[in-house]
Write a protein that holds these residues in place. Structure first.
Motif, PDB file in Angstrom:
ATOM      1  N   LYS A  74     -35.186   9.501   5.294  1.00  0.00           N
ATOM      2  CA  LYS A  74     -35.103  10.061   6.645  1.00  0.00           C
ATOM      3  C   LYS A  74     -33.691  10.542   6.944  1.00  0.00           C
ATOM      4  CE  LYS A  74     -38.858   7.593   8.949  1.00  0.00           C
ATOM      5  NZ  LYS A  74     -39.217   6.514   9.907  1.00  0.00           N
ATOM      6  N   GLY A  75     -33.606  11.729   7.504  1.00  0.00           N
ATOM      7  CA  GLY A  75     -32.312  12.303   7.836  1.00  0.00           C
ATOM      8  C   GLY A  75     -31.654  13.042   6.689  1.00  0.00           C
ATOM      9  N   ARG A  76     -32.186  12.906   5.484  1.00  0.00           N
ATOM     10  CA  ARG A  76     -31.614  13.582   4.317  1.00  0.00           C
ATOM     11  C   ARG A  76     -32.563  14.617   3.711  1.00  0.00           C
ATOM     12  NH1 ARG A  76     -30.577  10.806  -0.187  1.00  0.00           N
ATOM     13  NH2 ARG A  76     -32.188   9.223   0.162  1.00  0.00           N
ATOM     14  N   PHE A  77     -33.855  14.327   3.733  1.00  0.00           N
ATOM     15  CA  PHE A  77     -34.859  15.212   3.136  1.00  0.00           C
ATOM     16  C   PHE A  77     -35.660  15.886   4.247  1.00  0.00           C
ATOM     17  CE2 PHE A  77     -35.581  12.850  -1.165  1.00  0.00           C
ATOM     18  CZ  PHE A  77     -34.210  12.845  -1.384  1.00  0.00           C
ATOM     19  N   THR A  78     -36.091  17.109   3.963  1.00  0.00           N
ATOM     20  CA  THR A  78     -36.939  17.848   4.892  1.00  0.00           C
ATOM     21  C   THR A  78     -38.101  18.482   4.140  1.00  0.00           C
ATOM     22  OG1 THR A  78     -35.040  18.376   6.318  1.00  0.00           O
ATOM     23  CG2 THR A  78     -37.046  19.674   6.623  1.00  0.00           C
ATOM     24  N   ILE A  79     -39.305  18.177   4.581  1.00  0.00           N
ATOM     25  CA  ILE A  79     -40.496  18.787   3.990  1.00  0.00           C
ATOM     26  C   ILE A  79     -40.924  19.960   4.864  1.00  0.00           C
ATOM     27  CG2 ILE A  79     -42.105  17.233   5.195  1.00  0.00           C
ATOM     28  CD1 ILE A  79     -43.864  17.320   2.666  1.00  0.00           C
TER      29      ILE A  79
END
Length: 115
Positions: A64-69
């Motif tokens: 959370k806060g680092r990856f974006t789908i």
């Protein structure tokens, strides 16, 4: 028949970024959920992130806060933008699509983060 083809893995230093892509081809009427899983050596496959057809997202606490789908429905493609990568993110990453009410997996792509 539907096929998923992944791309974008590789070797990166800690703190770096990578973008994974997963493109679906074949006879596609609808793609409901898309998701990314990963499996590190000696560990079980785990859910990293998921996105519904409506755009609702869900992430593992560790990313959370680092990856974006995200997804591009017009291109039948899903993406995973990975920032601030850590050595513990090292794993084989698999995309998962729920297409035409059936489940499909990508072939997997290696992500290695060096310290």
């Amino acid at each position: 028949q539907v096929q998923l083809v992944e791309s974008g893995g590789g070797l990166v230093q800690a703190g770096g970024s990578l973008r994974l892509s997963c493109a679906a081809s074949g006879t596609i009427f609808s793609i409901n959920a898309m998701a990314w899983y990963r499996q590190a050596p000696g560990k079980q496959r785990e859910l990293v992130a998921a996105i519904t057809s409506g755009g609702t997202t869900n992430y593992a606490d560790s990313v959370k806060g680092r990856f974006t789908i995200s997804r591009d429905n017009a291109k039948n493609t899903g993406y995973l933008q990975m920032n601030s990568l850590k050595p513990e993110d090292t794993a084989v990453y698999y995309c998962y699509f729920h297409v035409n009410y059936e489940s499909y997996w990508g072939q997997g792509t290696q992500v290695t983060v060096s310290s």
